[in-house]
Design a protein around this motif. Structure first.
Motif, PDB file in Angstrom:
ATOM      1  N   UNK A   1      59.180  40.725  35.260  1.00 27.27           N
ATOM      2  CA  UNK A   1      60.324  40.551  36.156  1.00 27.27           C
ATOM      3  C   UNK A   1      59.956  39.856  37.461  1.00 27.27           C
ATOM      4  N   UNK A   2      58.675  39.944  37.870  1.00 25.73           N
ATOM      5  CA  UNK A   2      58.328  39.492  39.220  1.00 25.73           C
ATOM      6  C   UNK A   2      57.211  38.455  39.260  1.00 25.73           C
ATOM      7  N   UNK A   3      56.676  38.056  38.125  1.00 29.45           N
ATOM      8  CA  UNK A   3      55.502  37.184  38.137  1.00 29.45           C
ATOM      9  C   UNK A   3      55.696  36.011  37.183  1.00 29.45           C
ATOM     10  N   UNK A   4      55.241  34.837  37.593  1.00 25.55           N
ATOM     11  CA  UNK A   4      55.406  33.612  36.809  1.00 25.55           C
ATOM     12  C   UNK A   4      54.383  32.606  37.328  1.00 25.55           C
ATOM     13  N   UNK A   5      54.312  31.410  36.695  1.00 27.67           N
ATOM     14  CA  UNK A   5      53.362  30.421  37.218  1.00 27.67           C
ATOM     15  C   UNK A   5      53.595  30.130  38.700  1.00 27.67           C
ATOM     16  N   UNK A   6      54.863  30.202  39.125  1.00 29.36           N
ATOM     17  CA  UNK A   6      55.166  29.873  40.526  1.00 29.36           C
ATOM     18  C   UNK A   6      55.388  31.129  41.381  1.00 29.36           C
ATOM     19  N   UNK A   7      55.167  32.323  40.810  1.00 35.05           N
ATOM     20  CA  UNK A   7      55.385  33.568  41.567  1.00 35.05           C
ATOM     21  C   UNK A   7      54.199  34.488  41.314  1.00 35.05           C
ATOM     22  N   UNK A   8      53.336  34.619  42.316  1.00 30.96           N
ATOM     23  CA  UNK A   8      52.098  35.376  42.121  1.00 30.96           C
ATOM     24  C   UNK A   8      52.342  36.876  42.065  1.00 30.96           C
ATOM     25  N   UNK A   9      51.494  37.542  41.298  1.00 32.36           N
ATOM     26  CA  UNK A   9      51.371  38.999  41.399  1.00 32.36           C
ATOM     27  C   UNK A   9      50.005  39.274  42.003  1.00 32.36           C
ATOM     28  N   UNK A  10      49.933  40.288  42.865  1.00 29.93           N
ATOM     29  CA  UNK A  10      48.681  40.603  43.535  1.00 29.93           C
ATOM     30  C   UNK A  10      48.124  41.929  43.073  1.00 29.93           C
ATOM     31  N   UNK A  11      46.830  42.056  43.191  1.00 23.51           N
ATOM     32  CA  UNK A  11      46.183  43.341  42.903  1.00 23.51           C
ATOM     33  C   UNK A  11      44.815  43.321  43.565  1.00 23.51           C
ATOM     34  N   UNK A  12      44.252  44.491  43.716  1.00 21.74           N
ATOM     35  CA  UNK A  12      42.920  44.578  44.307  1.00 21.74           C
ATOM     36  C   UNK A  12      41.869  44.537  43.207  1.00 21.74           C
ATOM     37  N   UNK A  13      40.637  44.249  43.628  1.00 23.55           N
ATOM     38  CA  UNK A  13      39.510  44.449  42.731  1.00 23.55           C
ATOM     39  C   UNK A  13      38.487  45.326  43.445  1.00 23.55           C
ATOM     40  N   UNK A  14      37.975  46.388  42.801  1.00 20.17           N
ATOM     41  CA  UNK A  14      38.373  46.839  41.471  1.00 20.17           C
ATOM     42  C   UNK A  14      39.678  47.610  41.496  1.00 20.17           C
ATOM     43  N   UNK A  15      40.339  47.588  40.347  1.00 18.84           N
ATOM     44  CA  UNK A  15      41.464  48.486  40.086  1.00 18.84           C
ATOM     45  C   UNK A  15      41.691  48.435  38.581  1.00 18.84           C
ATOM     46  N   UNK A  16      42.863  48.845  38.152  1.00 17.25           N
ATOM     47  CA  UNK A  16      43.114  48.937  36.711  1.00 17.25           C
ATOM     48  C   UNK A  16      42.994  47.535  36.097  1.00 17.25           C
ATOM     49  N   UNK A  17      42.098  47.391  35.133  1.00 18.82           N
ATOM     50  CA  UNK A  17      41.786  46.052  34.621  1.00 18.82           C
ATOM     51  C   UNK A  17      42.884  45.477  33.742  1.00 18.82           C
ATOM     52  N   UNK A  18      43.953  46.226  33.527  1.00 24.05           N
ATOM     53  CA  UNK A  18      45.064  45.680  32.740  1.00 24.05           C
ATOM     54  C   UNK A  18      45.897  44.674  33.538  1.00 24.05           C
ATOM     55  N   UNK A  19      45.943  44.802  34.867  1.00 20.25           N
ATOM     56  CA  UNK A  19      46.822  43.903  35.642  1.00 20.25           C
ATOM     57  C   UNK A  19      46.537  42.417  35.366  1.00 20.25           C
ATOM     58  N   UNK A  20      45.285  41.968  35.492  1.00 17.93           N
ATOM     59  CA  UNK A  20      45.060  40.536  35.220  1.00 17.93           C
ATOM     60  C   UNK A  20      45.383  40.144  33.779  1.00 17.93           C
ATOM     61  N   UNK A  21      45.206  41.087  32.849  1.00 16.39           N
ATOM     62  CA  UNK A  21      45.544  40.789  31.449  1.00 16.39           C
ATOM     63  C   UNK A  21      47.045  40.543  31.321  1.00 16.39           C
ATOM     64  N   UNK A  22      47.845  41.412  31.922  1.00 17.16           N
ATOM     65  CA  UNK A  22      49.305  41.255  31.842  1.00 17.16           C
ATOM     66  C   UNK A  22      49.756  39.972  32.529  1.00 17.16           C
ATOM     67  N   UNK A  23      49.112  39.648  33.641  1.00 13.31           N
ATOM     68  CA  UNK A  23      49.485  38.440  34.379  1.00 13.31           C
ATOM     69  C   UNK A  23      49.113  37.194  33.572  1.00 13.31           C
ATOM     70  N   UNK A  24      47.974  37.231  32.897  1.00 12.76           N
ATOM     71  CA  UNK A  24      47.593  36.078  32.058  1.00 12.76           C
ATOM     72  C   UNK A  24      48.541  35.905  30.882  1.00 12.76           C
ATOM     73  N   UNK A  25      48.961  37.006  30.272  1.00 10.35           N
ATOM     74  CA  UNK A  25      49.920  36.904  29.162  1.00 10.35           C
ATOM     75  C   UNK A  25      51.196  36.219  29.652  1.00 10.35           C
ATOM     76  N   UNK A  26      51.567  36.516  30.881  1.00 14.11           N
ATOM     77  CA  UNK A  26      52.787  35.955  31.474  1.00 14.11           C
ATOM     78  C   UNK A  26      52.563  34.534  31.977  1.00 14.11           C
TER      79      UNK A  26
END
Lengths: 370, 370
Positions: free
Chosen positions: B103-128
């Motif tokens: 709902x909130x992330x796309x090639x032109x709309x970033x999602x942010x997260x810290x490192x380290x944190x739950x390693x699923x976030x970058x996976x979900x963002x890459x799928x999107x």
């Protein structure tokens, strides 16, 4: 503050898919969502009790992330040389369809589907902000081969037997599409166990074919959400890359495994449902003189005629409303000329179908606007 | 034929998320995926047996598409004026995180997260195929407020207590972020039941806050896949537009409802897990002299020292391998300097922790390369 402005523009405009009504109070004759009127195999309840055990202790652990045993069982169930690497399990076949849209559809990559067919496809494509290529049937519901062949879609979704018509497409027709259409052909076989033929045997020689199945209809397990796809290992690998790693819970995996281990039970209820269906299709056509498609599914798409012999959207709506007021729930799709004058009636038990039939008789005898 | 060329280019390049090992054979001391070492409330098994009934007949019907009763129960469970319209239920909290990314992330709309944190976030963002904004902690694991404030993300994912460190962020810190960062702040509270504070009370005055919860950890129900989000009704509406209409099956809805109805049982096991955790954090710090973060979660992130007093990635790996060879499974994240010299150890029963402790003693006494 306008929170929606933070969302992606296309998401802020989405219209959610409208599932068929799921009334929570008892007393309905529920013929609206193509559920199985008979309970699942007794082995299912047994397997669930075993998985739960005394105290549910196994539930504290994550499920097998790939549903590996279930993949192997599905491969063995279908035969035709299929192996675990040709199978992916979904949280319902809706999950599988969603994975296919996410892997093959985007603003610059169209997904195709026919109209009418399963109304979830455009919803999934809109969520993906994808491009749609919609190919309309005419009232014959025969496949428009040339238009599908020239579709710009990367993936084309074809429901066979089709919903809501019940019309099945022969394997020869699917091969004709595969010979001309250059993309992925997704044959959504949710209702194939009720048909005389299915596309599984084509997989060995058509790497661009994906067959999607569900346990929600013929397996009487809509409540546990298990579906799957059969495809070339490379396609499965792509879908696994998009899949949630724990998409199918422990209980659903156990239930599905048990169901697949009881083909005798399911063979019998499927034959029973087909017999009930064929009797009522005959009754609609010969008995009532209603235009009705030959059904290869567990539902009947029929065009009601009122007492004056008229048909059309308002007649269908009147029949729907009359049934609904008497707690007989069927489905009406009013938004398009190809469907608006019809009702889709899931095949229930003989008793439920008798209630339906009697209520339609009452409708025909009722004074107008009753 | 290259089937992958039909897929979206970014999908063809995806790397799947690597979940923690789920060994299928018994005999492991499994401290690698933060599951609860105690079984779920006895009310869960009871509710499941009731839903299954004699013959599993209810499973033939679709589940409630919105998990409506469960939304109401979650709202009541958390209080603070939350209502059903503030809740969405997911097929695990991974499903919720995925909906947020869609709902909130796309090639032109970033999602942010810290490192380290739950390693699923970058996976979900890459799928999107979405844009990522990664903000690294330093070894203090204190929040980099200024960098988060200036993040270009539409939605920023913050895990609190954080994984794999166990470090929790105070509500005052979250409010400081909300005062400066203009996007959606998603606080992933998978481990919050083990912390001294949580962000739920902030929801009433912060419409851009989303709190995500799971029943996989504190509720001992990783096997049934239920998670949820608490947020402003407008955010919930957006997520419902992206959600699969039958995303949570009947049995999981029943199990989750039963679990939420037994706060006494869960209060007791959570206290027990916290006591076991605090004892072993103390043992690592004072007893062994290992650098260990204060944990507000149900796991411990500790930096092993070998017999010679050395630490680092190879030492952590050696300890991991020694444990693994003796069927004690913990987690090692070798790919980054902030995590590579540590082990993440889920808090098990006292007996399991004793095995862990004894095996680490044996490692310290073993000849090198044993």
């Amino acid at each position: 503050m306008n929170l929606s402005s933070l969302a992606l523009p296309h998401v802020a405009k989405l219209h959610a898919y409208t599932p068929g009504l799921q009334p929570s109070e008892p007393g309905w004759v529920k013929l609206n969502t193509n559920e199985c009127p008979y309970p699942p195999s007794p082995l299912v309840a047994e397997a669930l009790r075993r998985e739960i055990g005394e105290d549910g202790a196994s539930l504290r652990l994550y499920p097998n992330p790939k549903s590996s045993s279930l993949r192997a069982a599905v491969a063995q169930h279908h035969g035709h040389g299929l192996r675990e690497e040709n199978i992916i399990i979904g949280n319902g076949s809706d999950d599988i369809l969603n994975l296919l849209v996410r892997a093959f559809c985007a603003p610059q990559a169209a997904a195709g589907f026919t109209f009418p067919s399963y109304s979830l496809y455009p919803v999934l494509i809109e969520i993906q902000d994808g491009r749609s290529n919609v190919i309309e049937f005419d009232r014959s519901m025969r496949l428009p081969f040339d238009r599908i062949a020239s579709s710009p879609a990367k993936a084309f979704f074809l429901t066979s037997p089709n919903a809501p018509t019940g019309v099945a497409f022969a394997n020869a027709d699917l091969e004709r599409i595969l010979a001309t259409f250059p993309g992925l052909l997704v044959v959504d076989e949710a209702y194939a166990p009720f048909a005389w033929e299915n596309a599984v045997e084509l997989l060995a020689r058509h790497p661009r074919l994906v067959v999607v199945r569900t346990l929600s209809k013929a397996y009487a397990l809509a409540g546990i959400r298990v579906g799957y796809a059969l495809a070339h290992a490379e396609i499965i690998g792509l879908l696994d890359g998009v899949r949630d790693s724990y998409n199918v819970n422990r209980l659903s995996q156990a239930a599905a495994l048990a169901a697949l281990s009881d083909p005798g039970y399911y063979g019998a209820i499927i034959e029973k449902i087909k017999a009930t269906r064929d009797f009522h299709v005959g009754d609609f056509i010969q008995g009532r003189g209603w235009f009705t498609y030959e059904s290869s599914a567990n539902f009947i798409f029929t065009e009601p005629k009122n007492a004056a012999g008229g048909s059309g959207p308002t007649v269908a709506r009147a029949a729907y409303d009359f049934l609904c007021a008497r707690k007989v729930l069927v489905r009406h799709f009013p938004s398009h000329a190809l469907t608006a004058s019809f009702l889709r009636i899931s095949v229930g038990t003989d008793g439920e179908m008798l209630v339906l039939s009697d209520t339609l008789d009452a409708w025909l005898k009722a004074p107008p606007n009753a």
